[in-house]
Scaffold this active site. Structure first.
Site, PDB file in Angstrom:
ATOM      1  CG  ASP A  73       6.798   3.247   0.590  1.00 48.73           C
ATOM      2  OD1 ASP A  73       7.374   2.833  -0.431  1.00 48.73           O
ATOM      3  OD2 ASP A  73       7.118   2.885   1.743  1.00 48.73           O
ATOM      4  CG  HIS A 121       4.984   5.925  -4.140  1.00 47.32           C
ATOM      5  ND1 HIS A 121       6.088   5.791  -4.962  1.00 47.32           N
ATOM      6  CD2 HIS A 121       5.030   4.874  -3.279  1.00 47.32           C
ATOM      7  CE1 HIS A 121       6.768   4.706  -4.597  1.00 47.32           C
ATOM      8  NE2 HIS A 121       6.153   4.138  -3.580  1.00 47.32           N
ATOM      9  CG  ASP A 156      10.001   4.478  -2.751  1.00 48.80           C
ATOM     10  OD1 ASP A 156      11.176   4.692  -3.101  1.00 48.80           O
ATOM     11  OD2 ASP A 156       9.422   3.396  -2.974  1.00 48.80           O
ATOM     12  CG  ASN A 173      12.746   1.269  -4.595  1.00 53.66           C
ATOM     13  OD1 ASN A 173      12.282   1.209  -3.460  1.00 53.66           O
ATOM     14  ND2 ASN A 173      12.002   1.067  -5.671  1.00 53.66           N
ATOM     15  CG  HIS A 174       9.858   4.070  -6.639  1.00 51.41           C
ATOM     16  ND1 HIS A 174       9.726   3.763  -7.979  1.00 51.41           N
ATOM     17  CD2 HIS A 174       9.277   3.057  -5.956  1.00 51.41           C
ATOM     18  CE1 HIS A 174       9.075   2.612  -8.095  1.00 51.41           C
ATOM     19  NE2 HIS A 174       8.807   2.166  -6.889  1.00 51.41           N
ATOM     20  CG  ASP A 219      11.298   5.737 -10.169  1.00 56.15           C
ATOM     21  OD1 ASP A 219      11.914   4.674 -10.343  1.00 56.15           O
ATOM     22  OD2 ASP A 219      10.219   5.808  -9.559  1.00 56.15           O
ATOM     23  CG  HIS A 245      12.666   2.755   0.800  1.00 56.84           C
ATOM     24  ND1 HIS A 245      11.427   3.336   1.011  1.00 56.84           N
ATOM     25  CD2 HIS A 245      12.549   2.065  -0.357  1.00 56.84           C
ATOM     26  CE1 HIS A 245      10.624   3.024   0.019  1.00 56.84           C
ATOM     27  NE2 HIS A 245      11.283   2.242  -0.825  1.00 56.84           N
ATOM     28  CG  HIS A 286      11.087  -1.375  -0.209  1.00 55.00           C
ATOM     29  ND1 HIS A 286      10.993  -0.847  -1.487  1.00 55.00           N
ATOM     30  CD2 HIS A 286      11.580  -2.631  -0.364  1.00 55.00           C
ATOM     31  CE1 HIS A 286      11.426  -1.750  -2.372  1.00 55.00           C
ATOM     32  NE2 HIS A 286      11.773  -2.833  -1.722  1.00 55.00           N
ATOM     33  CD  GLN A 343       4.336   1.071  -1.583  1.00 57.09           C
ATOM     34  OE1 GLN A 343       5.225   1.072  -2.431  1.00 57.09           O
ATOM     35  NE2 GLN A 343       3.089   1.341  -1.894  1.00 57.09           N
ATOM     36  NE  ARG A 360       2.082  -3.560  -3.047  1.00 60.30           N
ATOM     37  CZ  ARG A 360       3.315  -3.076  -3.204  1.00 60.30           C
ATOM     38  NH1 ARG A 360       3.496  -1.937  -3.822  1.00 60.30           N
ATOM     39  NH2 ARG A 360       4.367  -3.718  -2.760  1.00 60.30           N
ATOM     40  NE  ARG A 414       4.195  -5.228  -6.676  1.00 55.78           N
ATOM     41  CZ  ARG A 414       5.304  -4.610  -6.286  1.00 55.78           C
ATOM     42  NH1 ARG A 414       6.169  -5.231  -5.523  1.00 55.78           N
ATOM     43  NH2 ARG A 414       5.553  -3.369  -6.665  1.00 55.78           N
ATOM     44  NE  ARG A 445       4.095   1.128  -8.660  1.00 54.77           N
ATOM     45  CZ  ARG A 445       4.934   0.593  -7.783  1.00 54.77           C
ATOM     46  NH1 ARG A 445       5.460  -0.585  -8.022  1.00 54.77           N
ATOM     47  NH2 ARG A 445       5.210   1.213  -6.660  1.00 54.77           N
TER      48      ARG A 445
END
Length: 560
Positions: A52, A54, A95, A127-128, A131, A228, A263, A265, A386, A390, A421
């Site tokens: 992750d 990012h 990610d 998954n990112h 993007d 992930h 994923h 994190q 988050r 969330r 985010r």
């Protein structure tokens, strides 16, 4: 440090959320069933891992993490392991994309180039990664000098994988298979326009398939899964797709030696069986999870840590000698005793690799003029963490929805907490700050529903569990909820009219069914404004500054 033994035949298959066009073509062609290791000879090897990332190729504002400092740590470990006659693998749980504007505007090119310099060996597809459309992902694969792995990502309706399923490595005669898995939630988490023609199959059956293939064709000594998928304590994954714990439990004991994850994190450091340490303190001992004979590790996020697992292989048995999470210049606030505070390293300062720092600097500087232009001013703090957005409504959610509603002249606004985010703190707000809050480049859209249709829509949205990225944030709506039923719905303080049409502002991601929301982009009333979410928020700051965070505190809109 954590000491333990893995007394089992080594099949270390690295399960990464993999990019794979053809698993067989990507793997080496070692077919021999005769071991290539010597009897009674110990073999040392080390697995390093991150996840992750990012977009954090550069250190943050207080000098934490960044690839230049990470390289210093990895180089030191690489030298130490080589001196002892061992080998090293460096893996990423995926990610790489999305999170920091300087990276986002360059489609993560500096991140992949920096990872090349750190010498990553393989990564899971996160998954990112989606993007971006597949054409951009293919460009990223060209930049990277290491494979993207995902055994369960296929071209829709075919048996052709989008990425390589696995990769074989030879560690001084020890054959290590590394394969990747990507959460099958990706179909909900990524923009549908980027996953058109792609499907994400259930991870456990695909893992069983690829493990059987590897054992048959490669005769591995070790199997590691780089995934992930997420680490969910005791396998309790809620509304999310199953993660690493469920994967390990679903396989036969001994099939998989290790899972290098991502994923969710979080630092996977266990307090006791099936119980993770709630607030892990950097630099303290970390015991990885163990499920059904499989070690499971994860190194939080952003390159904050490099995970290190040291193994010894002897006569077909693998022993985990030590495990630790190495903090990369993480700092803590220390009270000076006079009302002031200072920052101190949790462990020690790690110098940044000078060559890599210089190579990355032009990318950090590129575009900064545009990113650092003042958009407005903020009084107070807009909460976007988050752990808040969330689970509950926040003033950040209300501010964002206020901008979207104003832009579209909508009656109400709806978005999910996973689309928020970062937080904003008091002071001047730049475009860069806003892009950290809204990094995905979604477009602001709107559509119309009758009051009756809106109630049906809300039943689905409000069914998203706390803690998931789909948790809903609502603007201009109050209601009473009892189980799955909702009543006393009011729109802008007026009772809902079941026959009246209401305009709903949201983002194209949700309108296309993202996060499992109802698909509304096929409605004849659907309008894509073409305005990026961050640009709409930027305009809102420009027109309404100074923004007072207290004006956006959410009221209790759901009564149980």
């Amino acid at each position: 440090m954590y000491n333990s033994n893995l007394n089992k035949k080594i099949s270390l298959l690295v399960v990464l959320g993999l990019f794979s066009v053809n698993a067989i073509a990507a793997a080496s062609t070692i077919q021999s069933t005769t071991p290539s290791w010597e009897k009674n000879k110990p073999y040392q090897f080390t697995i390093l891992h991150t996840n992750d990332h990012h977009g954090r190729f550069w250190q943050n504002d207080i000098g934490e993490y960044g690839l230049a400092a990470q390289k210093t740590v990895v180089d030191e470990i690489r030298k130490e392991v080589a001196t002892k006659g061992g080998k090293l693998l460096l893996l990423s749980g995926g990610d790489i994309n999305t999170g920091v504007p300087e990276s986002d505007v360059l489609q993560a090119k500096p991140d992949f180039l920096g990872m090349n310099e750190v010498r990553y060996d393989a990564m899971a597809v996160g998954n990112h990664e989606f993007d971006h459309p597949l054409a951009v992902i293919r460009e990223q694969q060209k930049w990277a000098h290491f494979p993207f792995l995902s055994a369960n990502t296929y071209f829709k309706g075919t048996d052709n994988r989008v990425f390589d399923a696995y990769k074989m490595f030879d560690l001084n005669g020890i054959k290590v298979a590394v394969f990747g898995l990507t959460t099958d939630d990706t179909i909900f988490l990524a923009s549908p326009k980027n996953t058109d023609g792609v499907e994400f199959r259930k991870t456990l059956p695909e893992a069983q398939k690829v493990i059987a293939q590897i054992k048959k064709t490669e005769s591995p000594d070790m199997i590691i899964a780089v995934t992930h998928m997420g680490h969910y304590e005791n396998g309790e994954h809620g509304s999310m797709a199953p993660g690493d714990v469920e994967l390990a439990r679903g396989l036969q004991s001994g099939e998989l030696d290790m899972i290098v994850g991502g994923h969710s994190q979080n630092p996977v450091c266990m307090a006791s069986p099936n119980k993770r340490i709630t607030e892990y303190v950097p630099g303290t001992p970390c015991a990885p999870d163990k499920q059904n004979g499989t070690w499971i590790v994860q190194a939080h996020e952003w390159g904050k840590y490099v995970g290190r697992a040291d193994f010894v292989f002897l006569n077909g048995k693998i022993t985990l000698q030590n495990y630790q999470l190495i903090p990369i210049n993480l700092k803590k606030e220390v009270d000076n005793g006079d009302g002031t505070k200072r920052l101190e390293y949790y462990t020690k300062e790690i110098l940044q690799d000078k060559t890599l720092l210089e190579n990355l600097k032009p990318y950090q500087e590129q575009g900064k003029q545009q990113l650092l232009v003042k958009s407005g001013e903020l009084i107070g703090r807009l909460e976007g963490d988050r752990s808040v957005v969330r689970y509950q409504q926040s003033n950040m959610g209300q501010l964002l929805l206020s901008a979207f509603v104003e832009k579209t002249k909508a009656d109400i606004g709806i978005m999910s907490g996973g689309m928020i985010r970062d937080s904003l703190i008091e002071g001047n707000i730049t475009y860069r700050d806003i892009l950290k809050v809204e990094p995905f480049g979604n477009n602001v859209v709107y559509f119309e529903l009758t009051g009756s249709e809106l109630i049906d829509y809300l039943k689905i949205a409000l069914n998203k569990k706390q803690g998931s990225g789909g948790y809903p944030h609502l603007k201009n709506i109050t209601l009473t909820r009892s189980g799955d039923n909702i009543k006393d719905v009011k729109i802008k303080n007026e009772p809902i009219d079941l026959q009246k049409s209401y305009r709903i502002a949201t983002l194209d991601f949700l309108a296309a069914g993202g996060d499992g929301y109802p698909i509304t982009n096929t409605s004849p009333t659907y309008v894509d404004t073409g305005y990026r979410d961050a640009d709409v928020v930027k305009q809102y700051f420009e027109e309404h500054s100074p923004i007072n965070a207290s004006d956006y505190e959410p009221t209790q809109f759901i009564h149980n």
